[in-house]
Motif scaffolding. Structure first.
Motif, mmCIF file in Angstrom:
data_model
loop_
_atom_site.group_PDB
_atom_site.id
_atom_site.type_symbol
_atom_site.label_atom_id
_atom_site.label_comp_id
_atom_site.label_asym_id
_atom_site.label_seq_id
_atom_site.Cartn_x
_atom_site.Cartn_y
_atom_site.Cartn_z
ATOM 1 N N ILE A 129 4.328 -63.635 -15.780
ATOM 2 C CA ILE A 129 4.608 -64.706 -14.818
ATOM 3 C C ILE A 129 6.120 -64.908 -14.754
ATOM 4 C CG2 ILE A 129 4.308 -67.174 -14.313
ATOM 5 C CD1 ILE A 129 1.671 -67.008 -15.888
ATOM 6 N N VAL A 130 6.650 -65.066 -13.527
ATOM 7 C CA VAL A 130 8.069 -65.352 -13.338
ATOM 8 C C VAL A 130 8.234 -66.829 -12.989
ATOM 9 C CG1 VAL A 130 10.103 -64.912 -11.918
ATOM 10 C CG2 VAL A 130 8.669 -63.011 -12.638
ATOM 11 N N GLN A 131 9.057 -67.521 -13.768
ATOM 12 C CA GLN A 131 9.341 -68.933 -13.505
ATOM 13 C C GLN A 131 10.776 -69.087 -13.014
ATOM 14 O OE1 GLN A 131 7.774 -71.823 -16.468
ATOM 15 N NE2 GLN A 131 7.281 -69.990 -17.657
ATOM 16 N N TRP A 132 10.904 -69.783 -11.886
ATOM 17 C CA TRP A 132 12.212 -70.111 -11.302
ATOM 18 C C TRP A 132 12.420 -71.611 -11.508
ATOM 19 C CZ3 TRP A 132 16.001 -67.518 -8.209
ATOM 20 C CH2 TRP A 132 16.847 -68.343 -7.467
ATOM 21 N N HIS A 137 6.373 -68.345 -9.669
ATOM 22 C CA HIS A 137 6.562 -67.790 -8.330
ATOM 23 C C HIS A 137 5.654 -66.589 -8.101
ATOM 24 C CE1 HIS A 137 9.705 -70.571 -7.550
ATOM 25 N NE2 HIS A 137 10.220 -69.902 -6.525
ATOM 26 N N LEU A 138 5.439 -66.299 -6.823
ATOM 27 C CA LEU A 138 4.575 -65.202 -6.408
ATOM 28 C C LEU A 138 5.127 -63.874 -6.910
ATOM 29 C CD1 LEU A 138 2.217 -64.066 -4.631
ATOM 30 C CD2 LEU A 138 3.864 -63.981 -2.748
ATOM 31 N N ILE A 139 4.264 -63.071 -7.553
ATOM 32 C CA ILE A 139 4.626 -61.732 -7.999
ATOM 33 C C ILE A 139 4.249 -60.740 -6.903
ATOM 34 C CG2 ILE A 139 4.307 -59.958 -9.755
ATOM 35 C CD1 ILE A 139 5.701 -62.528 -10.717
ATOM 36 N N VAL A 140 5.238 -60.003 -6.415
ATOM 37 C CA VAL A 140 5.016 -59.030 -5.346
ATOM 38 C C VAL A 140 4.615 -57.684 -5.918
ATOM 39 C CG1 VAL A 140 6.069 -57.875 -3.364
ATOM 40 C CG2 VAL A 140 6.655 -60.252 -3.876
ATOM 41 N N ALA A 141 5.247 -57.269 -7.009
ATOM 42 C CA ALA A 141 4.955 -55.967 -7.626
ATOM 43 C C ALA A 141 5.219 -56.055 -9.117
ATOM 44 C CB ALA A 141 5.809 -54.864 -6.992
ATOM 45 N N ASN A 142 4.275 -55.500 -9.904
ATOM 46 C CA ASN A 142 4.444 -55.494 -11.360
ATOM 47 C C ASN A 142 3.578 -54.393 -11.941
ATOM 48 O OD1 ASN A 142 5.062 -56.060 -13.977
ATOM 49 N ND2 ASN A 142 3.747 -57.859 -14.126
ATOM 50 N N GLY A 143 4.099 -53.160 -11.920
ATOM 51 C CA GLY A 143 3.304 -52.042 -12.384
ATOM 52 C C GLY A 143 3.898 -51.286 -13.543
ATOM 53 N N THR A 144 5.056 -51.769 -14.053
ATOM 54 C CA THR A 144 5.691 -51.065 -15.165
ATOM 55 C C THR A 144 6.124 -52.075 -16.214
ATOM 56 O OG1 THR A 144 8.000 -51.204 -14.412
ATOM 57 C CG2 THR A 144 6.637 -49.465 -13.448
ATOM 58 N N THR A 146 9.205 -52.147 -17.222
ATOM 59 C CA THR A 146 10.665 -52.267 -17.089
ATOM 60 C C THR A 146 11.115 -53.023 -15.860
ATOM 61 O OG1 THR A 146 10.731 -50.097 -15.992
ATOM 62 C CG2 THR A 146 11.053 -50.139 -18.380
ATOM 63 N N SER A 147 10.224 -53.460 -14.993
ATOM 64 C CA SER A 147 10.647 -54.246 -13.834
ATOM 65 C C SER A 147 9.488 -55.059 -13.292
ATOM 66 C CB SER A 147 11.212 -53.340 -12.725
ATOM 67 O OG SER A 147 10.199 -52.542 -12.150
ATOM 68 N N ILE A 148 9.855 -56.148 -12.614
ATOM 69 C CA ILE A 148 8.886 -57.017 -11.973
ATOM 70 C C ILE A 148 9.568 -57.583 -10.732
ATOM 71 C CG2 ILE A 148 9.576 -58.990 -13.390
ATOM 72 C CD1 ILE A 148 6.708 -59.950 -13.345
ATOM 73 N N VAL A 149 8.823 -57.736 -9.643
ATOM 74 C CA VAL A 149 9.389 -58.222 -8.384
ATOM 75 C C VAL A 149 8.755 -59.563 -8.042
ATOM 76 C CG1 VAL A 149 9.785 -57.744 -5.943
ATOM 77 C CG2 VAL A 149 9.760 -55.857 -7.583
ATOM 78 N N ALA A 150 9.590 -60.575 -7.863
ATOM 79 C CA ALA A 150 9.121 -61.922 -7.539
ATOM 80 C C ALA A 150 9.677 -62.348 -6.183
ATOM 81 C CB ALA A 150 9.551 -62.911 -8.614
ATOM 82 N N ARG A 151 8.905 -63.110 -5.431
ATOM 83 C CA ARG A 151 9.346 -63.615 -4.124
ATOM 84 C C ARG A 151 10.052 -64.955 -4.319
ATOM 85 N NH1 ARG A 151 5.786 -61.853 0.479
ATOM 86 N NH2 ARG A 151 7.046 -60.033 -0.111
ATOM 87 N N ILE A 152 11.301 -65.004 -3.865
ATOM 88 C CA ILE A 152 12.104 -66.225 -3.933
ATOM 89 C C ILE A 152 12.222 -66.781 -2.515
ATOM 90 C CG2 ILE A 152 14.267 -67.235 -4.706
ATOM 91 C CD1 ILE A 152 12.562 -65.893 -6.910
ATOM 92 N N PHE A 153 11.805 -68.018 -2.338
ATOM 93 C CA PHE A 153 11.708 -68.597 -0.996
ATOM 94 C C PHE A 153 13.035 -69.220 -0.567
ATOM 95 C CE2 PHE A 153 7.431 -68.576 -2.776
ATOM 96 C CZ PHE A 153 6.749 -67.900 -1.784
ATOM 97 N N SER A 154 13.185 -69.343 0.752
ATOM 98 C CA SER A 154 14.426 -69.894 1.308
ATOM 99 C C SER A 154 14.685 -71.308 0.807
ATOM 100 C CB SER A 154 14.362 -69.873 2.842
ATOM 101 O OG SER A 154 13.245 -70.614 3.308
ATOM 102 N N THR A 155 13.622 -72.050 0.524
ATOM 103 C CA THR A 155 13.806 -73.408 0.005
ATOM 104 C C THR A 155 14.388 -73.413 -1.401
ATOM 105 O OG1 THR A 155 11.467 -73.354 -0.667
ATOM 106 C CG2 THR A 155 11.986 -74.426 1.429
ATOM 107 N N ASP A 156 14.208 -72.302 -2.140
ATOM 108 C CA ASP A 156 14.769 -72.209 -3.492
ATOM 109 C C ASP A 156 16.280 -71.991 -3.469
ATOM 110 O OD1 ASP A 156 12.234 -72.369 -4.784
ATOM 111 O OD2 ASP A 156 11.884 -70.257 -4.316
#
Length: 222
Positions: A129-132, A137-144, A146-156
């Motif tokens: 889980i990614v916390q901002w 926050h929504l996880i877009v991709a997490n298959g390894t 060594t990396s994870i992709v989280a969506r950061i919204f314009s309101t953030d």
């Protein structure tokens, strides 16, 4: 054993003949679920010997998820008075504690649109889980691992600020990564700067024009 952390060392079982005669044995590994993660070698032998018992956790995408797994090693020997003999095997796979290494992009400008932030890490798992600033926050991709992709919204990222990102791996094991700062920088605004701010000419009536003067134009904004 940590998920995605490689396999634990093999364990050795000593086999001996506590009776008379010749002991000819075979060994087999059986798991109750989640594939053939348990093995024993050699598969057969005579009289005294050793059995190497190994487990294969696998990688983060195709291997064993965090949890507890059970299996057995069965030793069978034709003619032995106490055949078969069974060794129960339990494997505990736990999530590692993640570590944040870097970000891409490294920073954004205040007022930017929603974007996907790549977080490079050690010990990420599919359930990370990614916390901002403390909000998941929504996880877009997490298959390894060594990396994870989280969506950061314009309101953030509406205003310039020093934000904080934490990756959390759930139990068993797991835990929080270090809190890593992510900077949203102020938007840059251009302004016209002139130097000098005024010009003075002196000319003689009927004479030649005065010498031209220069004005330096620069960007005085941030």
């Amino acid at each position: 054993y940590p998920a995605s952390g490689g396999n634990p060392a093999s364990q050795i079982v000593t086999i001996s003949n506590s009776g008379g005669g010749t002991l000819s044995w075979t060994a087999s590994a059986i798991t109750t679920s989640d594939g053939n993660w348990l093995s024993a070698t050699p598969g057969s032998g005579a009289n005294s010997g050793t059995l190497s018992v190994s487990v294969n956790v696998g990688d983060v995408t195709t291997g064993l998820a965090a949890g507890t797994y059970s299996g057995t090693i069965t030793l069978t020997a034709t003619g032995a008075s106490n055949t078969p003999q069974t060794i129960r095997v339990q494997l505990a796979v736990v999530n590692p504690v993640p570590v944040i290494l870097s970000f891409s992009p490294w920073e954004v400008t205040a007022g930017s649109p929603t974007f996907d932030l790549t977080i490079y890490c050690l010990g990420c798992v599919p359930s990370s889980i990614v916390q901002w600033n403390g909000v998941a926050h929504l996880i877009v991709a997490n298959g390894t691992t060594t990396s994870i992709v989280a969506r950061i919204f314009s309101t953030d990222i509406a205003t310039a600020a020093a934000n904080h990102i934490v990756i959390t791996n759930p139990p068993p094991g797991g835990g929080n990564s270090q809190s890593q700062q992510y900077t949203v920088v102020a938007a840059q605004t251009a302004t016209i700067a002139l130097s000098p701010g005024s010009l003075n000419f002196t000319a003689t009536a009927g004479g030649p024009p005065p010498t031209p003067l220069s004005v330096a134009v620069s960007n005085g904004g941030t």
